[in-house]
Design a protein around this motif. Sequence first.
Motif, mmCIF file in Angstrom:
data_model
loop_
_atom_site.group_PDB
_atom_site.id
_atom_site.type_symbol
_atom_site.label_atom_id
_atom_site.label_comp_id
_atom_site.label_asym_id
_atom_site.label_seq_id
_atom_site.Cartn_x
_atom_site.Cartn_y
_atom_site.Cartn_z
ATOM 1 N N ASN A 3 44.326 -75.931 31.654
ATOM 2 C CA ASN A 3 43.586 -77.092 31.142
ATOM 3 C C ASN A 3 44.286 -78.393 31.494
ATOM 4 N N ARG A 10 41.092 -84.136 37.247
ATOM 5 C CA ARG A 10 39.954 -85.030 36.985
ATOM 6 C C ARG A 10 40.407 -86.484 36.892
ATOM 7 N N ASN A 309 45.022 -96.465 25.638
ATOM 8 C CA ASN A 309 44.102 -96.177 24.540
ATOM 9 C C ASN A 309 43.759 -94.682 24.482
ATOM 10 N N GLU A 310 43.589 -94.128 25.663
ATOM 11 C CA GLU A 310 43.265 -92.705 25.758
ATOM 12 C C GLU A 310 44.450 -91.853 25.275
ATOM 13 N N THR A 313 44.419 -91.849 21.641
ATOM 14 C CA THR A 313 43.377 -90.972 21.099
ATOM 15 C C THR A 313 43.827 -89.517 21.082
ATOM 16 N N ILE A 317 44.617 -87.128 17.782
ATOM 17 C CA ILE A 317 43.889 -85.904 17.406
ATOM 18 C C ILE A 317 44.765 -84.665 17.498
ATOM 19 N N GLY A 318 46.061 -84.884 17.737
ATOM 20 C CA GLY A 318 47.006 -83.778 17.567
ATOM 21 C C GLY A 318 47.634 -83.222 18.827
ATOM 22 N N THR A 319 47.405 -83.847 19.979
ATOM 23 C CA THR A 319 48.040 -83.350 21.210
ATOM 24 C C THR A 319 49.549 -83.579 21.099
ATOM 25 N N LYS A 323 52.748 -81.930 25.745
ATOM 26 C CA LYS A 323 51.518 -81.733 26.521
ATOM 27 C C LYS A 323 51.106 -83.034 27.208
ATOM 28 N N GLY B 84 46.504 -82.170 14.141
ATOM 29 C CA GLY B 84 45.669 -81.248 14.920
ATOM 30 C C GLY B 84 45.049 -80.163 14.060
ATOM 31 N N ASN B 95 36.180 -93.531 21.459
ATOM 32 C CA ASN B 95 37.382 -92.962 22.088
ATOM 33 C C ASN B 95 37.192 -91.553 22.641
ATOM 34 N N ILE B 97 37.103 -88.964 25.829
ATOM 35 C CA ILE B 97 37.877 -88.922 27.090
ATOM 36 C C ILE B 97 36.880 -88.991 28.250
ATOM 37 N N PRO B 98 36.960 -90.048 29.044
ATOM 38 C CA PRO B 98 35.888 -90.297 30.023
ATOM 39 C C PRO B 98 35.755 -89.253 31.118
ATOM 40 N N VAL B 99 36.850 -88.525 31.420
ATOM 41 C CA VAL B 99 36.760 -87.544 32.513
ATOM 42 C C VAL B 99 36.262 -86.178 32.033
ATOM 43 N N GLU B 104 33.195 -80.720 26.804
ATOM 44 C CA GLU B 104 34.659 -80.630 26.943
ATOM 45 C C GLU B 104 35.386 -81.547 25.953
ATOM 46 N N GLU B 107 35.395 -79.703 22.884
ATOM 47 C CA GLU B 107 36.237 -78.518 23.087
ATOM 48 C C GLU B 107 37.727 -78.878 23.087
ATOM 49 N N TYR B 108 38.024 -80.135 23.428
ATOM 50 C CA TYR B 108 39.425 -80.554 23.620
ATOM 51 C C TYR B 108 40.371 -80.147 22.476
ATOM 52 N N PRO B 109 40.059 -80.443 21.208
ATOM 53 C CA PRO B 109 41.019 -80.083 20.147
ATOM 54 C C PRO B 109 41.229 -78.579 20.021
ATOM 55 N N GLN B 111 41.085 -76.478 22.509
ATOM 56 C CA GLN B 111 41.731 -75.994 23.719
ATOM 57 C C GLN B 111 43.146 -76.551 23.884
ATOM 58 N N MET B 112 43.281 -77.843 23.697
ATOM 59 C CA MET B 112 44.562 -78.497 23.973
ATOM 60 C C MET B 112 45.430 -78.637 22.724
ATOM 61 N N VAL B 113 44.809 -78.508 21.549
ATOM 62 C CA VAL B 113 45.588 -78.694 20.324
ATOM 63 C C VAL B 113 45.764 -77.368 19.594
ATOM 64 N N SER B 115 44.416 -74.082 20.743
ATOM 65 C CA SER B 115 44.415 -72.869 21.592
ATOM 66 C C SER B 115 43.531 -71.743 21.046
ATOM 67 N N ARG B 157 33.672 -83.729 17.451
ATOM 68 C CA ARG B 157 35.068 -83.476 17.839
ATOM 69 C C ARG B 157 35.983 -83.469 16.601
#
Lengths: 414, 234
Positions: A3, A10, A309-310, A313, A317-319, A323, B84, B95, B97-99, B104, B107-109, B111-113, B115, B157
Amino acid sequence: MRNIFKLAARNLFRYKRRTLLTSMLITLGVVSVLLFISVSGSFKALMVGQITDSMLGHVQIHKQGYLASVDSLPLNRNLTGKQIDKVVQVLAEEDAVEAYSMRIKLGAMFSNFIETTNIRLNAVTPVDEIKTAPLLTERILEGEKEGLLKPGEILIPELIAKGMKVKVGDGIVLVANNKDGSVNGQNFMVRGILEGISGPGGRDGMVHIEDAKTLLRIGAAEVSEVAIRLKDIDQLPAVFASLQEKLGSMKNQQGQPIFEVHTWESISPFFNIAKMIDLMTFFIKIMLVAIVLVSIMNVMIMAVYERINEIGTISAIGTLPNKILGLFVVEGFLMGVLGTAVGTAISLISIAIMNATQISFDFGRQTGLLLSPAIGVADVVLVVVIVIAIAVVASLQPAWKAAKMDPITALKHV
Amino acid sequence: MSVVVAKQLVKTYVAGDIKVEAIRGVDFSIEPASFVSFIGPSGSGKTTLLNMIGCLDPPTSGQLQVAGQDITSLSRQEAARFRGEHIGFVFQDFNLIPVLTVFENVEYPLQMVQSWPNEKRKKRVLEMLDAVGMADQAHKYPSQISGGQKQRVAVARALVTNAKLVLADEPTANLDKETANRIIDLMKQMRDEFKTTFVFSTHDPRIVDNVEITFALEDGTLHRLEKSAGGDHA
């Protein structure tokens, strides 16, 4: 991890032009380095081949102190009787030795019956000499090449042939001092003209070893040098070490070393040119490192700044910070991989094209040398690893900054 | 058990020799599945309070429990992990994520937070997109959808991880009236469906009218406003 790679890819694609320009810069650096390594390596290999295969051999053995006084071609520093036997015995034990040639090196007066000049000569056994220096016959510009020469014949260097106006088939006289200082003369017939090459012995004439013994009134076995050709030049360090151990350690009754063993590298001045080429290659690699470092770091600093900003964010949200670090390091890594992959492909295609077009060049008195650029897998792998590693290193600082960013400050950033 | 419990909570900012007390020893608690707003003029400390509840900014002193855990002394790493697992965020500027596509982004939290396994994750994302009415836009990128739709995605999200608490900082500030009303309705609906606590920092009277509890902040002090019989806070 997949991921992180997806997201990193991207983000790179998001700034297409910037990613393309940075990757192109890396590509340009990789192409420059790989082409320089291949072309200079080809030139080096060609010149080393010319020097070792047409004159020097890969290794030479002399009596201790001979090379230090080689300018005077001292006959009193020749290897004799048991010393020669020992050398023959040691060489017979070395599997890596393809051939060797025993030479007597001498200075003489060269007369065409009108004029006289000095000449330096190598006296050789033709069969052994051809095996040891297989390109030697290629240096015969005029005259019969087959068999090199017979007793009573002489190969003369082209400069003397021109200066003394001597042609193939002419008779000449050599007059030489023997070890005791008495003088002797002998008639020879010019068998051929030898092309001059760069390096020691490159402008010497050549006679049969039996003629040299007669001329110098040498009765017992005696040689000035033993030139050795190896089956594979890559075995040079191992063979040299082995010969050093077996011969270099032998002492005479006075406790002095008997033999000296040299590789072509310590005899030929071209080795210094080869070292300079290696040094230039090293500096070009340093430039590549600088290009990659500066371009990737610049892009990654921009990427972090634009995405504050990203970062806020994803952090909110917990990243986890590691990572976020990974995300930016992978972006740098991918840019390095992209630039390197394209650069390697372009380099390999360019090398193939250069080989197909058969580029020739002149070096000193040697003309029409054919350039055959080639690059080893190890060199390609080394450049690829360096570039990718530097790309990762260059990303670390901006990535670290992103990972350590305070989410509140980042979220407030406009 | 209360989702948020604050006792004598203080936040002081220091800039050189100047100390600014943004929050001055406030006490409050927020119950599960409630709809709460913090209101007050700019600089009153409502965003600071929200940031403290959200583990983004540690208090200077006092106690603060969120989801049963004392969060006053969490390390940066622990705070990120806590956010998280327990807290969802909805931002004024969405806010996203533009990409990443809508799917997705939600799905981000997971997947990336957190698992989550692949199948379970995809099912959950689709459920959430369906719940906020964005399932048909799943493959669009944020640049291809409207502000209201973006905020719906942001709500999805925030809720996708089963967060106990969603913190929304001015969630309707960048939306027109009609869209803002729809987003408020959506969040209320989500609260009812998932029993999630929503805490807002807002100026928007439409939100204030819809929440059950309102705390007014002024100069770092907090007052609970009681709802009048007509539904207005007094």
